[in-house]
Design a protein around this motif. Sequence first.
Motif, PDB file in Angstrom:
ATOM      1  N   GLY A 248       0.782  -1.233   0.000  1.00  0.00           N
ATOM      2  CA  GLY A 248       0.000   0.000   0.000  1.00  0.00           C
ATOM      3  C   GLY A 248       0.812   1.280   0.000  1.00  0.00           C
ATOM      4  O   GLY A 248       0.386   2.291  -0.549  1.00  0.00           O
ATOM      5  N   SER A 249       1.984   1.233   0.625  1.00  0.00           N
ATOM      6  CA  SER A 249       2.823   2.434   0.760  1.00  0.00           C
ATOM      7  C   SER A 249       4.290   2.067   0.551  1.00  0.00           C
ATOM      8  O   SER A 249       5.062   1.985   1.509  1.00  0.00           O
ATOM      9  CB  SER A 249       2.653   3.052   2.151  1.00  0.00           C
ATOM     10  N   PRO A 250       4.697   1.840  -0.684  1.00  0.00           N
ATOM     11  CA  PRO A 250       6.049   1.354  -0.938  1.00  0.00           C
ATOM     12  C   PRO A 250       7.172   2.313  -0.512  1.00  0.00           C
ATOM     13  O   PRO A 250       8.319   1.896  -0.405  1.00  0.00           O
ATOM     14  CB  PRO A 250       6.078   1.120  -2.452  1.00  0.00           C
ATOM     15  N   HIS A 251       6.842   3.556  -0.247  1.00  0.00           N
ATOM     16  CA  HIS A 251       7.886   4.511   0.135  1.00  0.00           C
ATOM     17  C   HIS A 251       7.805   4.904   1.607  1.00  0.00           C
ATOM     18  O   HIS A 251       8.323   5.934   2.009  1.00  0.00           O
ATOM     19  CB  HIS A 251       7.813   5.752  -0.757  1.00  0.00           C
ATOM     20  N   ALA A 252       7.194   4.076   2.416  1.00  0.00           N
ATOM     21  CA  ALA A 252       7.042   4.346   3.850  1.00  0.00           C
ATOM     22  C   ALA A 252       8.307   3.903   4.593  1.00  0.00           C
ATOM     23  O   ALA A 252       8.289   3.022   5.443  1.00  0.00           O
ATOM     24  CB  ALA A 252       5.817   3.636   4.390  1.00  0.00           C
ATOM     25  N   THR A 253       9.422   4.539   4.269  1.00  0.00           N
ATOM     26  CA  THR A 253      10.729   4.128   4.760  1.00  0.00           C
ATOM     27  C   THR A 253      10.821   4.108   6.278  1.00  0.00           C
ATOM     28  O   THR A 253      11.358   3.159   6.857  1.00  0.00           O
ATOM     29  CB  THR A 253      11.825   5.053   4.178  1.00  0.00           C
ATOM     30  N   VAL A 254      10.324   5.129   6.932  1.00  0.00           N
ATOM     31  CA  VAL A 254      10.423   5.187   8.394  1.00  0.00           C
ATOM     32  C   VAL A 254       9.675   4.017   9.020  1.00  0.00           C
ATOM     33  O   VAL A 254      10.184   3.362   9.935  1.00  0.00           O
ATOM     34  CB  VAL A 254       9.906   6.546   8.936  1.00  0.00           C
ATOM     35  N   ALA A 255       8.496   3.727   8.525  1.00  0.00           N
ATOM     36  CA  ALA A 255       7.713   2.605   9.062  1.00  0.00           C
ATOM     37  C   ALA A 255       8.417   1.281   8.796  1.00  0.00           C
ATOM     38  O   ALA A 255       8.474   0.409   9.676  1.00  0.00           O
ATOM     39  CB  ALA A 255       6.314   2.600   8.454  1.00  0.00           C
ATOM     40  N   VAL A 256       8.980   1.118   7.597  1.00  0.00           N
ATOM     41  CA  VAL A 256       9.689  -0.119   7.257  1.00  0.00           C
ATOM     42  C   VAL A 256      10.877  -0.311   8.188  1.00  0.00           C
ATOM     43  O   VAL A 256      11.071  -1.396   8.757  1.00  0.00           O
ATOM     44  CB  VAL A 256      10.145  -0.115   5.770  1.00  0.00           C
ATOM     45  N   VAL A 257      11.669   0.735   8.364  1.00  0.00           N
ATOM     46  CA  VAL A 257      12.843   0.638   9.235  1.00  0.00           C
ATOM     47  C   VAL A 257      12.416   0.336  10.672  1.00  0.00           C
ATOM     48  O   VAL A 257      13.025  -0.503  11.351  1.00  0.00           O
ATOM     49  CB  VAL A 257      13.695   1.922   9.158  1.00  0.00           C
ATOM     50  N   THR A 258      11.371   0.982  11.128  1.00  0.00           N
ATOM     51  CA  THR A 258      10.887   0.757  12.498  1.00  0.00           C
ATOM     52  C   THR A 258      10.469  -0.694  12.704  1.00  0.00           C
ATOM     53  O   THR A 258      10.828  -1.327  13.705  1.00  0.00           O
ATOM     54  CB  THR A 258       9.702   1.701  12.807  1.00  0.00           C
ATOM     55  N   ILE A 259       9.736  -1.236  11.749  1.00  0.00           N
ATOM     56  CA  ILE A 259       9.288  -2.633  11.847  1.00  0.00           C
ATOM     57  C   ILE A 259      10.490  -3.575  11.806  1.00  0.00           C
ATOM     58  O   ILE A 259      10.573  -4.533  12.581  1.00  0.00           O
ATOM     59  CB  ILE A 259       8.281  -2.964  10.734  1.00  0.00           C
ATOM     60  N   LYS A 260      11.423  -3.310  10.895  1.00  0.00           N
ATOM     61  CA  LYS A 260      12.619  -4.155  10.777  1.00  0.00           C
ATOM     62  C   LYS A 260      13.410  -4.156  12.081  1.00  0.00           C
ATOM     63  O   LYS A 260      13.819  -5.214  12.570  1.00  0.00           O
ATOM     64  CB  LYS A 260      13.516  -3.682   9.627  1.00  0.00           C
ATOM     65  N   VAL A 261      13.643  -2.967  12.626  1.00  0.00           N
ATOM     66  CA  VAL A 261      14.416  -2.866  13.866  1.00  0.00           C
ATOM     67  C   VAL A 261      13.683  -3.597  14.995  1.00  0.00           C
ATOM     68  O   VAL A 261      14.287  -4.372  15.742  1.00  0.00           O
ATOM     69  CB  VAL A 261      14.693  -1.386  14.221  1.00  0.00           C
ATOM     70  N   ALA A 262      12.386  -3.360  15.100  1.00  0.00           N
ATOM     71  CA  ALA A 262      11.600  -4.010  16.159  1.00  0.00           C
ATOM     72  C   ALA A 262      11.645  -5.534  16.040  1.00  0.00           C
ATOM     73  O   ALA A 262      11.684  -6.241  17.054  1.00  0.00           O
ATOM     74  CB  ALA A 262      10.154  -3.521  16.121  1.00  0.00           C
ATOM     75  N   SER A 263      11.684  -6.043  14.794  1.00  0.00           N
ATOM     76  CA  SER A 263      11.678  -7.494  14.602  1.00  0.00           C
ATOM     77  C   SER A 263      12.977  -8.152  15.057  1.00  0.00           C
ATOM     78  O   SER A 263      13.031  -9.374  15.217  1.00  0.00           O
ATOM     79  CB  SER A 263      11.378  -7.858  13.145  1.00  0.00           C
ATOM     80  N   PHE A 264      14.009  -7.368  15.291  1.00  0.00           N
ATOM     81  CA  PHE A 264      15.267  -7.886  15.824  1.00  0.00           C
ATOM     82  C   PHE A 264      15.461  -7.498  17.286  1.00  0.00           C
ATOM     83  O   PHE A 264      15.926  -8.300  18.087  1.00  0.00           O
ATOM     84  CB  PHE A 264      16.458  -7.392  14.994  1.00  0.00           C
ATOM     85  N   VAL A 265      15.109  -6.273  17.624  1.00  0.00           N
ATOM     86  CA  VAL A 265      15.359  -5.772  18.978  1.00  0.00           C
ATOM     87  C   VAL A 265      14.465  -6.464  20.006  1.00  0.00           C
ATOM     88  O   VAL A 265      14.951  -6.903  21.059  1.00  0.00           O
ATOM     89  CB  VAL A 265      15.202  -4.234  19.046  1.00  0.00           C
ATOM     90  N   ILE A 266      13.182  -6.564  19.722  1.00  0.00           N
ATOM     91  CA  ILE A 266      12.258  -7.154  20.706  1.00  0.00           C
ATOM     92  C   ILE A 266      12.644  -8.603  21.040  1.00  0.00           C
ATOM     93  O   ILE A 266      12.823  -8.936  22.218  1.00  0.00           O
ATOM     94  CB  ILE A 266      10.793  -7.027  20.243  1.00  0.00           C
ATOM     95  N   PRO A 267      12.813  -9.470  20.049  1.00  0.00           N
ATOM     96  CA  PRO A 267      13.234 -10.831  20.421  1.00  0.00           C
ATOM     97  C   PRO A 267      14.664 -10.879  20.976  1.00  0.00           C
ATOM     98  O   PRO A 267      14.983 -11.747  21.794  1.00  0.00           O
ATOM     99  CB  PRO A 267      13.102 -11.637  19.133  1.00  0.00           C
ATOM    100  N   GLY A 268      15.507  -9.935  20.561  1.00  0.00           N
ATOM    101  CA  GLY A 268      16.867  -9.880  21.103  1.00  0.00           C
ATOM    102  C   GLY A 268      16.866  -9.582  22.592  1.00  0.00           C
ATOM    103  O   GLY A 268      17.582 -10.220  23.376  1.00  0.00           O
ATOM    104  N   VAL A 269      16.056  -8.626  22.986  1.00  0.00           N
ATOM    105  CA  VAL A 269      15.923  -8.287  24.412  1.00  0.00           C
ATOM    106  C   VAL A 269      15.327  -9.479  25.164  1.00  0.00           C
ATOM    107  O   VAL A 269      15.796  -9.848  26.247  1.00  0.00           O
ATOM    108  CB  VAL A 269      15.070  -7.010  24.600  1.00  0.00           C
ATOM    109  N   PHE A 270      14.305 -10.098  24.594  1.00  0.00           N
ATOM    110  CA  PHE A 270      13.703 -11.277  25.216  1.00  0.00           C
ATOM    111  C   PHE A 270      14.752 -12.375  25.395  1.00  0.00           C
ATOM    112  O   PHE A 270      14.833 -13.004  26.455  1.00  0.00           O
ATOM    113  CB  PHE A 270      12.529 -11.785  24.375  1.00  0.00           C
ATOM    114  N   THR A 271      15.562 -12.605  24.362  1.00  0.00           N
ATOM    115  CA  THR A 271      16.606 -13.635  24.402  1.00  0.00           C
ATOM    116  C   THR A 271      17.598 -13.371  25.528  1.00  0.00           C
ATOM    117  O   THR A 271      18.065 -14.305  26.184  1.00  0.00           O
ATOM    118  CB  THR A 271      17.343 -13.709  23.050  1.00  0.00           C
ATOM    119  N   ALA A 272      17.926 -12.120  25.745  1.00  0.00           N
ATOM    120  CA  ALA A 272      18.873 -11.772  26.808  1.00  0.00           C
ATOM    121  C   ALA A 272      18.265 -11.948  28.196  1.00  0.00           C
ATOM    122  O   ALA A 272      18.959 -12.334  29.134  1.00  0.00           O
ATOM    123  CB  ALA A 272      19.348 -10.339  26.620  1.00  0.00           C
ATOM    124  N   ARG A 273      16.987 -11.683  28.331  1.00  0.00           N
ATOM    125  CA  ARG A 273      16.353 -11.676  29.658  1.00  0.00           C
ATOM    126  C   ARG A 273      15.700 -12.996  30.065  1.00  0.00           C
ATOM    127  O   ARG A 273      15.729 -13.374  31.234  1.00  0.00           O
ATOM    128  CB  ARG A 273      15.307 -10.569  29.716  1.00  0.00           C
TER     129      ARG A 273
END
Length: 185
Positions: free
Chosen positions: A149-174
């Motif tokens: 729907g929004s192929p140029h939604a760069t900020v949203a794409v980056v946010t989702i990508k980062v969250a998909s690594f950071v959230i499970p990464g934090v969970f993995t550590a804790r």
Amino acid sequence: MIRSLLGFLPWIAYAVIATSDNWRYGAIAGLAIAVAVTLADRRAGKKWDEMVIESSAVGFFAVITLISFVDPDSPLVRYGPALVNAWLALTTWGSLAVRKPFTLGIARGMAPPEVWDTPLFYRVNAVISTVWGAAFTIAAVTLAILLHGSPHATVAVVTIKVASFVIPGVFTARYPKAVAARHAS
């Protein structure tokens, strides 16, 4: 732990480099880094079960590199970020389906051998891998819908990508620490 995160480096490089105009370069960079990390890890004595993400990266980037040259205008270009998460989700769910959670080999490198064959050790890694699989799956679906729907939604794409690594990464550590504390009582 930091060494284990190097397995994600090809994926990160691809995400940074691969845009609709230069996805070939992202694919080549991802493949080169994936092969280099895999070879370095094998030379360092890592076992294949410790390198599930690295091995998966070699496969993904070989396929994406081939597609990027055979069909440079492929409609897949648009969905690159979603494809990465979909592939990682498939890798993760596949490792769980064969009862070898992808985190198991990594965790063996950080835990004493006497716990490796315990049901609790397996369970902790199954839970951690499930969290990674869920994060990758949610990100893949969300990104596919967003990019459609929004192929140029760069900020949203980056946010989702980062969250998909950071959230499970934090969970993995804790999570393992929380389980250890709970079972120490």
